[in-house]
Every structure is written in structure tokens, then in C-alpha cells.
Motif scaffolding. Structure first.
Motif, mmCIF file in Angstrom:
data_model
loop_
_atom_site.group_PDB
_atom_site.id
_atom_site.type_symbol
_atom_site.label_atom_id
_atom_site.label_comp_id
_atom_site.label_asym_id
_atom_site.label_seq_id
_atom_site.Cartn_x
_atom_site.Cartn_y
_atom_site.Cartn_z
ATOM 1 N N ALA A 85 -0.412 2.695 -2.124
ATOM 2 C CA ALA A 85 0.815 1.916 -1.944
ATOM 3 C C ALA A 85 1.049 1.018 -3.152
ATOM 4 O O ALA A 85 0.124 0.402 -3.687
ATOM 5 C CB ALA A 85 0.710 1.075 -0.680
ATOM 6 N N LEU A 133 9.178 4.727 0.074
ATOM 7 C CA LEU A 133 7.885 4.256 -0.401
ATOM 8 C C LEU A 133 7.773 4.426 -1.903
ATOM 9 O O LEU A 133 8.279 5.398 -2.470
ATOM 10 C CB LEU A 133 6.747 5.051 0.252
ATOM 11 C CG LEU A 133 6.785 5.295 1.764
ATOM 12 C CD1 LEU A 133 5.569 6.120 2.175
ATOM 13 C CD2 LEU A 133 6.831 3.984 2.522
ATOM 14 N N LEU A 190 -2.931 8.829 -4.039
ATOM 15 C CA LEU A 190 -1.776 7.948 -4.055
ATOM 16 C C LEU A 190 -2.105 6.655 -3.319
ATOM 17 O O LEU A 190 -2.735 6.674 -2.257
ATOM 18 C CB LEU A 190 -0.574 8.624 -3.373
ATOM 19 C CG LEU A 190 -0.033 9.889 -4.047
ATOM 20 C CD1 LEU A 190 0.947 10.610 -3.119
ATOM 21 C CD2 LEU A 190 0.641 9.548 -5.366
ATOM 22 N N SER A 238 1.550 10.013 5.660
ATOM 23 C CA SER A 238 2.863 9.382 5.646
ATOM 24 C C SER A 238 3.667 9.994 6.776
ATOM 25 O O SER A 238 3.376 11.111 7.229
ATOM 26 C CB SER A 238 3.552 9.613 4.295
ATOM 27 O OG SER A 238 4.827 9.018 4.238
ATOM 28 N N ARG A 292 -2.000 12.078 1.000
ATOM 29 C CA ARG A 292 -1.873 10.744 1.572
ATOM 30 C C ARG A 292 -1.032 10.847 2.842
ATOM 31 O O ARG A 292 0.046 11.437 2.837
ATOM 32 C CB ARG A 292 -1.200 9.782 0.588
ATOM 33 C CG ARG A 292 -1.003 8.387 1.197
ATOM 34 C CD ARG A 292 -0.288 7.449 0.256
ATOM 35 N NE ARG A 292 0.018 6.188 0.912
ATOM 36 C CZ ARG A 292 -0.818 5.166 1.030
ATOM 37 N NH1 ARG A 292 -2.040 5.256 0.512
ATOM 38 N NH2 ARG A 292 -0.460 4.058 1.641
ATOM 39 N N LEU A 328 4.575 4.745 -4.572
ATOM 40 C CA LEU A 328 3.138 4.999 -4.552
ATOM 41 C C LEU A 328 2.636 5.190 -5.974
ATOM 42 O O LEU A 328 3.234 5.940 -6.756
ATOM 43 C CB LEU A 328 2.830 6.247 -3.721
ATOM 44 C CG LEU A 328 3.366 6.248 -2.282
ATOM 45 C CD1 LEU A 328 3.365 7.661 -1.717
ATOM 46 C CD2 LEU A 328 2.539 5.326 -1.409
ATOM 47 N N ARG A 329 1.533 4.520 -6.300
ATOM 48 C CA ARG A 329 0.931 4.707 -7.628
ATOM 49 C C ARG A 329 -0.002 5.910 -7.575
ATOM 50 O O ARG A 329 -0.823 6.033 -6.660
ATOM 51 C CB ARG A 329 0.160 3.467 -8.056
ATOM 52 C CG ARG A 329 -0.276 3.522 -9.524
ATOM 53 C CD ARG A 329 -1.280 2.430 -9.829
ATOM 54 N NE ARG A 329 -0.690 1.108 -9.715
ATOM 55 C CZ ARG A 329 -0.029 0.497 -10.702
ATOM 56 N NH1 ARG A 329 0.156 1.124 -11.866
ATOM 57 N NH2 ARG A 329 0.452 -0.714 -10.545
#
Length: 397
Positions: A85, A73, A83, A47, A45, A75-76
Motif C-alpha cells: 500500500a 488504490l 505490492l 484486493s 496481493r 501500490l508500490r
């Protein structure tokens, strides 16, 4: 070892105006184990320089510190490592460089290298950050001639400790080349005895307290739970180390000892709690078998799975050192140094009897089988190019 699921999250430095300008990472990577024992990228992801990542102890939620934007952050994480948000980022600023989650998963601590702040962020029951951020009490330099008498007393104790451990005592600023090398340009105008606070890491202890390091002030600070949301943690006590050693990271050993790795002096100081609950230094040892070299900077310290050894990583000479743990757990002795497999070993992680090393400047994760008898990283079992790696965090999915 399960070779089909995500095993680690990898933080990195990325390109861009808000980043270091030197990184070529892609953000947060998910890594799985290769049958050989090494690691293989699965997905990532994007970032902005998430230099530190950590996972919730019970939920599939990952927290990342974007070091240069100052955003934390949540993240799920999905089973395949993707991942998404999870709530809004929380801005803590100050060059956040380390995160830790409390064992009960109610709090996250961010330590800020940029301005020395230690910040507590509450965590909801689903793992989401609530958006609140509370600064803990600011550190004071115990070695400053203008500080309070209590801190001066701590400094005197630390100076006596230095003599006890065979050190030369308090070092003058000119004797701290590593500290000068990493100082910001605006620090050159400070008074000779004025140093910047550099909060660097935190570790939750079995008794519910938490220890934090201040690399700039040579402090290990201990916090206990507060009685209100306005004061989630309150300062319990501090331990002052010899001037200029630069305490960076911590590891806990089941014998009841807290081992502190120093970035500048390349040593390990061992702390233990007394009958009054206050920690003090009980031993100190060189962190490498062959001594420090010019340009060295210690990075990470971990306990080997056997619990009989420690590993320390040293940037510059690019070594992984093995330390033998003896006696009641407080006696340490560096017994062997091994090549890290790449350039600038910023972080490493134990994975059973495999050691994974994040070599920042060579852009690789180098994995080594650990000798069960000696605890030393021996045969390399894997190498993968990943950009500019900064942190490996165990994944639980």
C-alpha cells in the motif's frame, strides 16, 4: 523478451460480498514471461475485485480500481512483483471499471460504469494519490427526446452518419437486446427514452487531450486541460455515434486516427480530427470477419506491433479478430477470426509478436504467437490458470 522480471499485472474478480460473488481471483497478480512466450504467475496481493490495473509511466507504482467497493488504490511495486500500500485509497464509487494515467503522470482518470461519472485524481511527484477527486461534467443522452437542442442536433448528425455507413439509423429500445441484458433491475422503471450513462474508458491523446467513452449514451467525449485544480479537465467537444452501438474501448494509431470498438454492435468507428481540432467519424467497419452472433459482446481493441493490423476480442462467440489497416490509416477490414483459447475474452494485450488473452470465465490467460505476415494469432504458446482475469497491464520494473 526478458524472461526473469515481471512483465504484466493482472486484475481479477474475487469472491466476497463486495465482489461479484462469482469470481475466484486472488486480487492483483504479477506475471512473468515463460521461455515459450506464455505467462507465469509470480506473486499476488489480495484486493477486492480489482478489475482494472495500470502502472505509472515512470515509477514503480501500480493503480487499481476495486470495481465494487469503488476504491482506487496506489501500490508500490518491488522488483520481485510484490505490492505494498502506498498512501490511502480514494473512494470514487460508481462501479469504477477503467483507469488511465496522463503521460506527464500528474493525473489519473477513473471512469465509472455504475453511474456514468468521469473522475480525475491528482498524482503527487512520488506517484502517490493526493486524496482529492474531481467529477467532470456529466454526460447527457443526445438521443433522448427530452434533451437540449444542441444534443438533438448531434443525434441528427449521428443518424445521418448511420445512413452514410449503411446502417439503419437510430435503433428503437426493443432493437437493443444486449443493452437490455446488462441493464440493472431498477432501470426497467425508467421512461422509454431514458437510458443510463455508462462511462467506460479513457485514452490520453498525443495533443494532450483525453477521450472518454460513454457506453450508455453512445458518446465519445473529448476533454482539454482546465485552468484550475477545481476544473482539471473541461469538455472540448463530443462525437455522437448511432444509437445503441455502445462505445467501449479506444485505441490510437500513429496515422492520427482514433479507433472506437462498440460493445453492442460489434463495430469499429474511426475518428479523425479536422482542421478545427474537432474529431468526427470518417469510417466504420464490422469488427469481425464472419459477423456478430447472438449473445456477442465486444471487449478490447489493440494495435498489433507491426502497426498494420488491429486485434479485437469478442465475448460470447469467444473470438479474436484481426483487422487490416489500409490507406491513410482510416480504412479497416476484418480479415480473420480465431478462437480465443477459452471462454469470455474480456481483455487482451500485445506483447511484441505474442498476444495474451484474458479469458474471464475459463479463468485462463491464453497466449498466441502472432503471424508476422497476416497479423493473426496463430499457434498457442502458453496457457495458465489464474482465477477470474479481467485486465492485463504492462509492468515496468
Amino acid at each position: 523478451m526478458d524472461e526473469t522480471t515481471v512483465a504484466f499485472w493482472l486484475g481479477s474478480y474475487t469472491p466476497g460480498d463486495a465482489g461479484t460473488g462469482e469470481g475466484n481471483g486472488v486480487g492483483i497478480r504479477a506475471l512473468r514471461r515463460d521461455p515459450s512466450g506464455g505467462l507465469v504467475p509470480v506473486t499476488h496481493r489480495a484486493s477486492d475485485s480489482p478489475s482494472w490495473v495500470v502502472q505509472h509511466p515512470a515509477l514503480a507504482v501500480v493503480y487499481a480500481a476495486e470495481e465494487f467497493s469503488g476504491l482506487i488504490l496506489a501500490l508500490r511495486a518491488a522488483r520481485d512483483g510484490t505490492l505494498a500500500a502506498f498512501g490511502s485509497p480514494v473512494d470514487v464509487g460508481g462501479g469504477a471499471c477503467h483507469l488511465s494515467v496522463s503521460p506527464d503522470a500528474t493525473s489519473l482518470i477513473a471512469t465509472c460504469y455504475g453511474d456514468g461519472r468521469v473522475v480525475v485524481l491528482p498524482i503527487d511527484g512520488d506517484g502517490r494519490l493526493t486524496g482529492r477527486a474531481t467529477d467532470l461534467a456529466a454526460a447527457r443522452d443526445p438521443w433522448s427526446t427530452g434533451d437540449a437542442s444542441a444534443s438533438a442536433t448531434d443525434a441528427l448528425v449521428a443518424d445521418g452518419l448511420a445512413l452514410l455507413l449503411g446502417r439503419s439509423g437510430a435503433a428503437a429500445p426493443d432493437d437493443e437486446p444486449d443493452a437490455v441484458a446488462v441493464a440493472d433491475a431498477d432501470e426497467t422503471a425508467k421512461a422509454p427514452d431514458e437510458r443510463p450513462s455508462r462511462a467506460h474508458s479513457s485514452r490520453w491523446l498525443p495533443d494532450g487531450r483525453v477521450a472518454t467513452t460513454d457506453l450508455g449514451f453512445d458518446l465519445v467525449r473529448f476533454w482539454r486541460r482546465g485552468s484550475s485544480t477545481a476544473a482539471p479537465l473541461v469538455l472540448d467537444h463530443e462525437v455522437t455515434l448511432p444509437r445503441g452501438v455502445g462505445p467501449r474501448h479506444l485505441t490510437w494509431h500513429e496515422s492520427g486516427h482514433l479507433h472506437v470498438l462498440t460493445e453492442y454492435s460489434i463495430e469499429v468507428f474511426t475518428l479523425r480530427a479536422g482542421l478545427d481540432g474537432r474529431y468526427g467519424v470518417v469510417a466504420g467497419a464490422q469488427a469481425t470477419a464472419d459477423g456478430a452472433q447472438d449473445g456477442d459482446a465486444a471487449a478490447e481493441i489493440t494495435v498489433v506491433g507491426s502497426r498494420e493490423h488491429l486485434h479485437t476480442s469478442v465475448r460470447g462467440s469467444n473470438r479474436i479478430s484481426t483487422m487490416l489497416i489500409r490507406g491513410d490509416g482510416s480504412e479497416l477490414r476484418a480479415v480473420a477470426d480465431a478462437d480465443s483459447g477459452g471462454d469470455w475474452p474480456r481483455h487482451h494485450a500485445e506483447d511484441g509478436m505474442v498476444l495474451h488473452v484474458a479469458n474471464q470465465r475459463s479463468g485462463t490467460i491464453d497466449s498466441f504467437a502472432i503471424d508476422e505476415r497476416t497479423g493473426e494469432p496463430a499457434r498457442r504458446v502458453g496457457r495458465v490458470e489464474v482465477g477470474t482475469p479481467t485486465c492485463l497491464a504492462p509492468a515496468r520494473l
